[in-house]
Write a protein that holds these residues in place. Structure first.
Motif, PDB file in Angstrom:
ATOM      1  N   ALA A  31      57.266  29.089  10.209  1.00 38.60           N
ATOM      2  CA  ALA A  31      57.762  28.181  11.293  1.00 38.60           C
ATOM      3  C   ALA A  31      58.485  28.824  12.116  1.00 38.60           C
ATOM      4  N   GLU A  32      59.069  30.147  11.839  1.00 32.85           N
ATOM      5  CA  GLU A  32      59.652  30.972  12.610  1.00 32.85           C
ATOM      6  C   GLU A  32      58.906  31.818  13.549  1.00 32.85           C
ATOM      7  N   SER A  33      57.775  31.669  13.358  1.00 33.80           N
ATOM      8  CA  SER A  33      56.594  32.650  14.095  1.00 33.80           C
ATOM      9  C   SER A  33      55.657  31.492  14.912  1.00 33.80           C
ATOM     10  N   GLY A  34      55.880  30.063  14.822  1.00 31.42           N
ATOM     11  CA  GLY A  34      55.338  29.377  15.893  1.00 31.42           C
ATOM     12  C   GLY A  34      54.933  28.117  14.962  1.00 31.42           C
ATOM     13  N   GLY A  35      54.625  28.321  13.680  1.00 36.92           N
ATOM     14  CA  GLY A  35      54.050  27.239  12.912  1.00 36.92           C
ATOM     15  C   GLY A  35      52.542  27.035  13.101  1.00 36.92           C
ATOM     16  N   THR A  36      51.821  28.047  13.246  1.00 36.91           N
ATOM     17  CA  THR A  36      50.380  28.109  13.402  1.00 36.91           C
ATOM     18  C   THR A  36      49.563  27.984  12.104  1.00 36.91           C
ATOM     19  N   GLY A  37      50.198  28.569  11.042  1.00 38.78           N
ATOM     20  CA  GLY A  37      49.513  28.642   9.669  1.00 38.78           C
ATOM     21  C   GLY A  37      49.140  30.085   9.603  1.00 38.78           C
ATOM     22  N   ARG A  38      49.280  30.824  10.638  1.00 39.20           N
ATOM     23  CA  ARG A  38      49.015  32.311  10.338  1.00 39.20           C
ATOM     24  C   ARG A  38      49.787  33.200  11.021  1.00 39.20           C
ATOM     25  N   CYS A  39      50.500  33.958  10.403  1.00 35.97           N
ATOM     26  CA  CYS A  39      51.658  34.811  10.762  1.00 35.97           C
ATOM     27  C   CYS A  39      51.375  36.275  10.166  1.00 35.97           C
ATOM     28  N   GLU A  40      52.304  37.265  10.606  1.00 35.50           N
ATOM     29  CA  GLU A  40      52.251  38.636  10.188  1.00 35.50           C
ATOM     30  C   GLU A  40      53.423  38.926   9.452  1.00 35.50           C
ATOM     31  N   LEU A  41      53.119  39.636   8.489  1.00 40.16           N
ATOM     32  CA  LEU A  41      54.527  40.141   7.704  1.00 40.16           C
ATOM     33  C   LEU A  41      55.084  40.981   8.473  1.00 40.16           C
ATOM     34  N   PRO A  42      56.806  40.898   8.722  1.00 39.90           N
ATOM     35  CA  PRO A  42      57.368  41.547   9.492  1.00 39.90           C
ATOM     36  C   PRO A  42      57.713  43.069   9.101  1.00 39.90           C
ATOM     37  N   PHE A  43      57.740  43.184   7.866  1.00 39.39           N
ATOM     38  CA  PHE A  43      57.855  44.609   7.128  1.00 39.39           C
ATOM     39  C   PHE A  43      57.090  44.487   6.081  1.00 39.39           C
ATOM     40  N   ASP A  44      56.875  45.732   5.063  1.00 42.25           N
ATOM     41  CA  ASP A  44      55.874  46.091   4.321  1.00 42.25           C
ATOM     42  C   ASP A  44      56.397  45.200   3.115  1.00 42.25           C
ATOM     43  N   LYS A  45      55.221  45.266   2.174  1.00 43.14           N
ATOM     44  CA  LYS A  45      55.337  44.410   0.769  1.00 43.14           C
ATOM     45  C   LYS A  45      56.564  44.863   0.005  1.00 43.14           C
ATOM     46  N   LYS A  46      56.525  46.116   0.029  1.00 45.08           N
ATOM     47  CA  LYS A  46      57.784  46.872  -0.813  1.00 45.08           C
ATOM     48  C   LYS A  46      59.069  46.046  -0.701  1.00 45.08           C
ATOM     49  N   VAL A  47      59.242  46.121   0.641  1.00 44.29           N
ATOM     50  CA  VAL A  47      60.481  45.318   1.226  1.00 44.29           C
ATOM     51  C   VAL A  47      60.539  43.974   0.979  1.00 44.29           C
ATOM     52  N   LEU A  48      59.372  43.309   1.357  1.00 50.72           N
ATOM     53  CA  LEU A  48      59.399  41.835   0.899  1.00 50.72           C
ATOM     54  C   LEU A  48      59.777  41.718  -0.562  1.00 50.72           C
ATOM     55  N   ALA A  49      59.210  42.359  -1.534  1.00 50.30           N
ATOM     56  CA  ALA A  49      59.577  41.934  -2.852  1.00 50.30           C
ATOM     57  C   ALA A  49      60.910  42.240  -3.370  1.00 50.30           C
ATOM     58  N   SER A  50      61.390  43.450  -2.897  1.00 52.57           N
ATOM     59  CA  SER A  50      62.789  43.376  -2.923  1.00 52.57           C
ATOM     60  C   SER A  50      63.629  42.496  -2.248  1.00 52.57           C
ATOM     61  N   ARG A  51      63.203  41.857  -1.183  1.00 54.08           N
ATOM     62  CA  ARG A  51      64.129  40.939  -0.402  1.00 54.08           C
ATOM     63  C   ARG A  51      63.961  39.464  -1.259  1.00 54.08           C
ATOM     64  N   LEU A  52      62.946  39.295  -1.896  1.00 57.97           N
ATOM     65  CA  LEU A  52      62.854  38.300  -2.766  1.00 57.97           C
ATOM     66  C   LEU A  52      63.116  38.239  -4.158  1.00 57.97           C
ATOM     67  N   GLY A  53      63.595  39.626  -4.346  1.00 54.58           N
ATOM     68  CA  GLY A  53      64.294  39.724  -5.863  1.00 54.58           C
ATOM     69  C   GLY A  53      63.107  39.855  -6.913  1.00 54.58           C
ATOM     70  N   MET A  54      62.154  40.803  -6.517  1.00 52.23           N
ATOM     71  CA  MET A  54      61.049  40.972  -7.440  1.00 52.23           C
ATOM     72  C   MET A  54      60.471  42.264  -7.577  1.00 52.23           C
ATOM     73  N   ALA A  55      59.966  42.641  -8.542  1.00 55.28           N
ATOM     74  CA  ALA A  55      59.079  43.891  -8.480  1.00 55.28           C
ATOM     75  C   ALA A  55      57.871  44.026  -7.587  1.00 55.28           C
ATOM     76  N   PRO A  56      57.459  44.720  -6.880  1.00 56.42           N
ATOM     77  CA  PRO A  56      56.100  44.765  -6.185  1.00 56.42           C
ATOM     78  C   PRO A  56      55.097  44.360  -6.997  1.00 56.42           C
ATOM     79  N   GLU A  57      54.889  44.552  -8.387  1.00 54.71           N
ATOM     80  CA  GLU A  57      53.799  44.125  -8.915  1.00 54.71           C
ATOM     81  C   GLU A  57      54.126  42.493  -9.324  1.00 54.71           C
ATOM     82  N   ILE A  58      54.903  41.989  -9.423  1.00 52.60           N
ATOM     83  CA  ILE A  58      55.255  40.673  -9.554  1.00 52.60           C
ATOM     84  C   ILE A  58      54.914  39.977  -8.334  1.00 52.60           C
ATOM     85  N   LEU A  59      55.139  40.599  -6.905  1.00 46.86           N
ATOM     86  CA  LEU A  59      54.783  40.124  -5.794  1.00 46.86           C
ATOM     87  C   LEU A  59      53.352  40.065  -5.778  1.00 46.86           C
TER      88      LEU A  59
END
Length: 232
Positions: A162-190
């Motif tokens: 939604a923040e990227s325009g709501g097109t159904g196609r967006c790009e990760l703003p940072f790497d998956k390791k940061v996303l996993a940490s941001r969401l409170g999970m280990a990288p393998e759980i992500l």
């Protein structure tokens, strides 16, 4: 700072309505610095020497305990950190590092506290920053305590799309390791959670996220306005 930099900084939302003498006093004592990616800007446990205002770039707020580390938030241009520690003249409760090359205004904490006590408009601006940060903490606490890791990922994807325009196609703003940490999970759980979203029409290829069935993803995520930020 150069004269043109000072003039640019005067236009920051933080200074709207603030007496020119107070703005001038703070900016004359401030530093405008460029930081390469991965450089640490503030360290948990250190005294709050500066209020940091992000002009360009992306900053990760994180914390560590023993051998564990977690991402608390990722913030961008126009946002400030760490306001509470500066106002209270206490130590930082979290650390900050640049995820991308960033330009950051550093306002001496003492100058901030002085203007906070003397200028009502500046006090209001900082109070709004603190109020927004508090509500963000409550939302994140609810997100972590009330949702599974899969639900957190699904809602993050919906919000980011939604923040990227709501097109159904967006790009990760940072790497998956940061996303996993941001969401409170280990990288393998992500990784497992990403795979579990395939039946809901979500495809992640590298940094590209594609949502093939928005209805199915919404049904899984069940977004809430009091968690996901659709209410102020």
């Amino acid at each position: 700072m150069r004269h043109d930099e000072i003039e640019e900084m005067r236009t920051l939302p933080l200074f709207v309505g603030v007496a020119s003498t107070h703005v001038e006093s703070m900016l004359r004592a401030s530093f405008l610095q460029r930081f390469p990616a991965r450089v640490e800007l503030a360290r948990e446990g250190d005294p709050a020497d500066f209020l940091h205002v992000i002009i360009d770039g992306q900053i990760e707020m994180y914390s560590a305990y023993r051998d564990r580390e977690t991402t608390i938030s990722v913030i961008g241009p126009g946002q400030s950190f760490i306001v509470a520690a500066v106002i209270l003249d206490r130590i930082y409760l979290k650390s900050a590092r640049a995820l991308l090359p960033s330009r950051v205004l550093l306002i001496p904490a003492e100058a901030v506290r002085r203007s906070f006590g003397e200028d009502a408009a500046f006090s209001r601006a900082l109070a709004l920053e603190l109020a927004g940060a508090y509500r963000g903490v409550v939302r994140e606490l609810k997100n972590q305590k009330l949702r599974s890791s899969l639900e957190r990922l699904a809602n993050w994807i919906l919000t980011h799309d939604a923040e990227s325009g709501g097109t159904g196609r967006c790009e990760l703003p940072f790497d998956k390791k940061v996303l996993a940490s941001r969401l409170g999970m280990a990288p393998e759980i992500l990784s497992r959670s990403i795979a579990a979203l395939v039946p809901y029409g979500v495809k992640v290829s590298g940094r590209i996220i594609e949502i093939g069935d928005m209805g199915a993803l919404n049904g899984l995520a069940h977004p809430s306005p009091t968690i996901d930020g659709t209410v102020s």
